[in-house]
Structures are given as C-alpha cells and as structure tokens.
Scaffold this active site. Structure first.
Site, PDB file in Angstrom:
ATOM      1  N   TYR A   1      10.630  18.286  -2.160  1.00  0.00           N
ATOM      2  CA  TYR A   1      10.955  17.263  -1.156  1.00  0.00           C
ATOM      3  C   TYR A   1       9.799  16.272  -0.979  1.00  0.00           C
ATOM      4  CZ  TYR A   1      12.743  15.646   3.426  1.00  0.00           C
ATOM      5  OH  TYR A   1      13.212  14.905   4.483  1.00  0.00           O
TER       6      TYR A   1
ATOM      7  N   LYS B   1       9.850  12.323  -1.664  1.00  0.00           N
ATOM      8  CA  LYS B   1       9.654  11.374  -0.569  1.00  0.00           C
ATOM      9  C   LYS B   1       8.471  10.437  -0.819  1.00  0.00           C
ATOM     10  CE  LYS B   1      13.091  12.356   2.162  1.00  0.00           C
ATOM     11  NZ  LYS B   1      14.266  11.455   2.116  1.00  0.00           N
TER      12      LYS B   1
HETATM   13  P1  NAI Z   1      21.648  15.344   7.408  1.00  0.00           P
HETATM   14  O1  NAI Z   1      21.803  16.551   6.573  1.00  0.00           O
HETATM   15  O2  NAI Z   1      22.289  15.333   8.758  1.00  0.00           O
HETATM   16  O3  NAI Z   1      22.166  14.056   6.645  1.00  0.00           O
HETATM   17  C1  NAI Z   1      22.040  13.871   5.269  1.00  0.00           C
HETATM   18  C2  NAI Z   1      23.373  13.406   4.766  1.00  0.00           C
HETATM   19  O4  NAI Z   1      23.273  13.100   3.361  1.00  0.00           O
HETATM   20  C3  NAI Z   1      24.454  14.471   4.902  1.00  0.00           C
HETATM   21  O5  NAI Z   1      25.539  13.965   5.656  1.00  0.00           O
HETATM   22  C4  NAI Z   1      24.839  14.788   3.459  1.00  0.00           C
HETATM   23  O6  NAI Z   1      26.209  15.134   3.306  1.00  0.00           O
HETATM   24  C5  NAI Z   1      24.480  13.507   2.746  1.00  0.00           C
HETATM   25  N1  NAI Z   1      24.262  13.709   1.309  1.00  0.00           N
HETATM   26  C6  NAI Z   1      23.528  14.686   0.726  1.00  0.00           C
HETATM   27  N2  NAI Z   1      23.553  14.561  -0.608  1.00  0.00           N
HETATM   28  C7  NAI Z   1      24.326  13.461  -0.887  1.00  0.00           C
HETATM   29  C8  NAI Z   1      24.701  12.814  -2.090  1.00  0.00           C
HETATM   30  N3  NAI Z   1      24.315  13.285  -3.279  1.00  0.00           N
HETATM   31  N4  NAI Z   1      25.466  11.713  -2.005  1.00  0.00           N
HETATM   32  C9  NAI Z   1      25.859  11.228  -0.804  1.00  0.00           C
HETATM   33  N5  NAI Z   1      25.549  11.822   0.374  1.00  0.00           N
HETATM   34  C10 NAI Z   1      24.784  12.912   0.337  1.00  0.00           C
HETATM   35  O7  NAI Z   1      20.082  15.096   7.560  1.00  0.00           O
HETATM   36  P2  NAI Z   1      19.252  13.923   8.284  1.00  0.00           P
HETATM   37  O8  NAI Z   1      18.170  14.562   9.034  1.00  0.00           O
HETATM   38  O9  NAI Z   1      20.151  12.975   8.956  1.00  0.00           O
HETATM   39  O10 NAI Z   1      18.564  13.229   7.010  1.00  0.00           O
HETATM   40  C11 NAI Z   1      18.741  11.884   6.637  1.00  0.00           C
HETATM   41  C12 NAI Z   1      17.581  11.454   5.768  1.00  0.00           C
HETATM   42  O11 NAI Z   1      16.389  11.459   6.547  1.00  0.00           O
HETATM   43  C13 NAI Z   1      17.299  12.380   4.580  1.00  0.00           C
HETATM   44  O12 NAI Z   1      16.912  11.612   3.473  1.00  0.00           O
HETATM   45  C14 NAI Z   1      16.156  13.229   5.068  1.00  0.00           C
HETATM   46  O13 NAI Z   1      15.411  13.775   4.012  1.00  0.00           O
HETATM   47  C15 NAI Z   1      15.394  12.213   5.879  1.00  0.00           C
HETATM   48  N6  NAI Z   1      14.469  12.778   6.852  1.00  0.00           N
HETATM   49  C16 NAI Z   1      14.934  13.378   7.985  1.00  0.00           C
HETATM   50  C17 NAI Z   1      14.031  13.884   8.903  1.00  0.00           C
HETATM   51  C18 NAI Z   1      14.460  14.435  10.200  1.00  0.00           C
HETATM   52  O14 NAI Z   1      13.578  14.727  11.045  1.00  0.00           O
HETATM   53  N7  NAI Z   1      15.746  14.623  10.448  1.00  0.00           N
HETATM   54  C19 NAI Z   1      12.590  13.897   8.626  1.00  0.00           C
HETATM   55  C20 NAI Z   1      12.210  13.180   7.438  1.00  0.00           C
HETATM   56  C21 NAI Z   1      13.137  12.675   6.590  1.00  0.00           C
END
Ligand code: NAI
Length: 290
Positions: A164, A168
């Site tokens: 990850y 990132k």
């Molecule tokens: P989440 O799991 O709620 O949302 C991620 C979404 O991406 C999910 O709805 C999933 O179905 C979708 N997804 C995964 N693989 C996919 C693909 N191949 N094609 C299309 N859609 C796909 O998680 P969250 O927290 O909302 O994460 C959003 C972004 O923010 C991610 O990139 C995560 O790594 C990043 N992030 C989040 C943090 C946090 O504190 N929540 C911290 C740092 C980064």
C-alpha cells in the site's frame, strides 16, 4: 460558492466512503458525475453493481445528475469504459478523482507477491489507466482536473503496508508528472493523503475519530482542487478532521566535494542530513549539484 455547473466528473470507487462523499458533494454543486465502483470487498475480491447504483439513486433523488458504472479501474478496458460512460452520457470529461482502493495488509516478510501486485494494480495502475483514458479529451478541451488519492501511510511509511505505501508514494510521482506535462493544456493534477472514518479504517481508528474524521471533511479539499479556480498543480496535501496541510518532497542543502569517498561521506553526515534550506524541484536539485 464554488460550483461545478457544466463540469463532468468521474469519481472512482465512489460506492462507499470517501469516493461516495466526493461524488455527492460534486453533484450537489452542479457537476454531472460518473459514479464508478466495482463493488467488491475491502481486499478487492468480489464485485457488485449495487454500491454505484445506490449512490446514483441518492444523487438523482436530490436533483443531481449521475450515471453508475461498475467497471474495474485496474484494467485498460475497464478504465476506457469508465471514461466512455462520461463521454457517452454527458458529452465530455473535465474532472477525474482517482479514489478506488483496496487493502491487503501483511508484514513485509510475510507479504506474498500476489498481495503486493493486487494493491499496486488498483491504486497505481488504476489511477494511471483512468487518467490515461481521460487525458486525450482533456488535452483536446484545454482543460482538466485530476486528483489522485495517496495516503499518509505512503508518504511516511506504515507497518504492514509495504504494498500500500509503495502504491501510495507511486501516486505522488504520477501526480507530479501529470502536473508538469498537463500544464500546457490547462490540466492540473494534485494528490490528497486523507484520514477518514470509512470501512477501510473503522477497525483501525479509535472510536472517537468517527465524528471528527468524516469523509465530508476530505471532500471539501477535493472539491477545491478540481474547481476551475484552483491554481496549484503537482502538489500533495494531507487532509483529515478539518485540517489541510501541504506535503513537500524536499531536498536539503546537502554537502558536495570533488574528493567524495565513502569516508568523506561518513565524515560529513551531519551536513548531508541537514534539512534547511531545501529545494523542491528536480531542476533546483540538479542546479545544487553543479
Ligand atoms: P472504501 O473501501 O470505503 O472505498 C474504496 C472503494 O473503492 C470501494 O467502494 C471499492 O468497492 C472501490 N474499489 C476497489 N477496487 C476497485 C476497482 N478495481 N475498481 C473500481 N472500484 C474499486 O475506502 P475509503 O477509505 O473510502 O478509501 C478511498 C481511498 O482513500 C482509497 O484509495 C484509500 O486507499 C484512500 N485512503 C483512505 C484513508 C482513510 O482514512 N479512509 C487513508 C488514506 C488513504
């Protein structure tokens, strides 16, 4: 009020969490939104059209315009189909928010190659592929906004997240280069490193974070960065709990000698590790070596 009337946006991974919040905010402020989400589990397994469709239903109910897409960002065909959905439905593409992401956490010594590759595929390849598919349209229009989603875990490193954090930090390089190359065509690219309470973090963050670290507090910065009035490009910002800060890839003043040797490096370690004054660009870095 910053509005997005006549702007067309793609938000990937917008079925849950941060992406859902970005899509709702942009739509509420007039953007036409492609809500993309593969609909799988946190580790990227499985798929469902449900989450993207639910967000579109909510946007439409609130009087906004959106179309659902359940393609995979990590394949060239999927990325192309996401951009095609924007062009076919709304006639163009102005904004790409690369947000889709998965986790396969494991300590470095135990992580499998498959776990490493799967995470890089969604975050790095996915962001690259969707931006790549949108880029010709943005170039042609002389306008574009890209936001990539990095992470404090990538910028600073984190236990159990070799895959990850590699991904990132990779997105920082991608963002900065799209920022440089896109400048002549009105295309700006920036990255966010968010912290928010979502299904990805709810088992990691303390319970009292839920009320403070809302996805909406991250979306506020995303909306600013994809607005016409945004002037920065190639920048990275941490954002969470209402706080926003610029993150810099900075090079210290360093030390140089025509007689550089392993011993001289050891002897001058203090100067090599100094932080001020720093430079922020490859050109200034090269200049300082002369
Ligand atoms: P989440 O799991 O709620 O949302 C991620 C979404 O991406 C999910 O709805 C999933 O179905 C979708 N997804 C995964 N693989 C996919 C693909 N191949 N094609 C299309 N859609 C796909 O998680 P969250 O927290 O909302 O994460 C959003 C972004 O923010 C991610 O990139 C995560 O790594 C990043 N992030 C989040 C943090 C946090 O504190 N929540 C911290 C740092 C980064």
């Amino acid at each position: 009020m910053l509005r997005f009337d006549d702007r067309v946006a793609i938000v990937t991974g917008a079925g849950h969490g941060l992406g859902r919040s970005h899509a709702l905010l942009l739509a509420e402020r007039g953007a036409k939104v492609v809500v993309n989400d593969l609909g799988g589990a946190l580790d990227g397994t499985g798929a469902s059209a449900g989450p993207a469709a639910e967000v579109v239903e909510l946007i439409t109910k609130n009087g906004g315009q959106a179309v659902a897409n359940a393609d995979n960002v990590a394949t060239p065909e999927g990325a192309q189909a996401i951009v095609q959905a924007a062009v076919d439905t709304f006639g163009k593409i102005d904004i790409v928010v690369n947000n889709a992401g998965i986790l396969r956490d494991r300590s470095f010594g135990k992580m499998t190659v498959e776990e490493f590759d799967a995470v890089l595929a969604v975050h790095v390849r996915g962001s690259y592929l969707v931006s790549r598919a949108a880029y010709p349209y943005m170039k042609e229009a002389g306008y574009g906004r890209v936001v990539n989603t990095s992470s404090p875990a990538g910028l600073f490193g984190n236990f159990g997240q070799a895959n990850y954090s590699t991904a990132k930090m990779g997105l920082v390089g991608l963002t900065r280069t799209i920022g440089i190359e896109g400048a002549r065509n009105g295309i700006k690219a920036n990255a966010i490193a968010p912290v928010a309470w979502t299904r990805m973090t709810e088992s990691l963050l303390p319970a009292e974070f839920e009320a403070k670290f809302t996805p909406e507090r991250v979306s506020a910065l995303v909306a600013y960065l994809v607005h016409d009035s945004c002037e920065v490009s190639g920048e990275v910002f941490t954002v969470g709990g209402g706080k926003v800060a610029r993150v810099m890839v900075a090079e210290g003043p360093g030390w140089r000698s025509d007689d550089i040797s392993p011993e001289a490096v050891a002897d001058n370690w203090g100067a090599i590790m100094a932080e001020q004054p720093y430079v922020l660009t490859a050109a200034d870095s090269m200049k300082a070596m002369l």
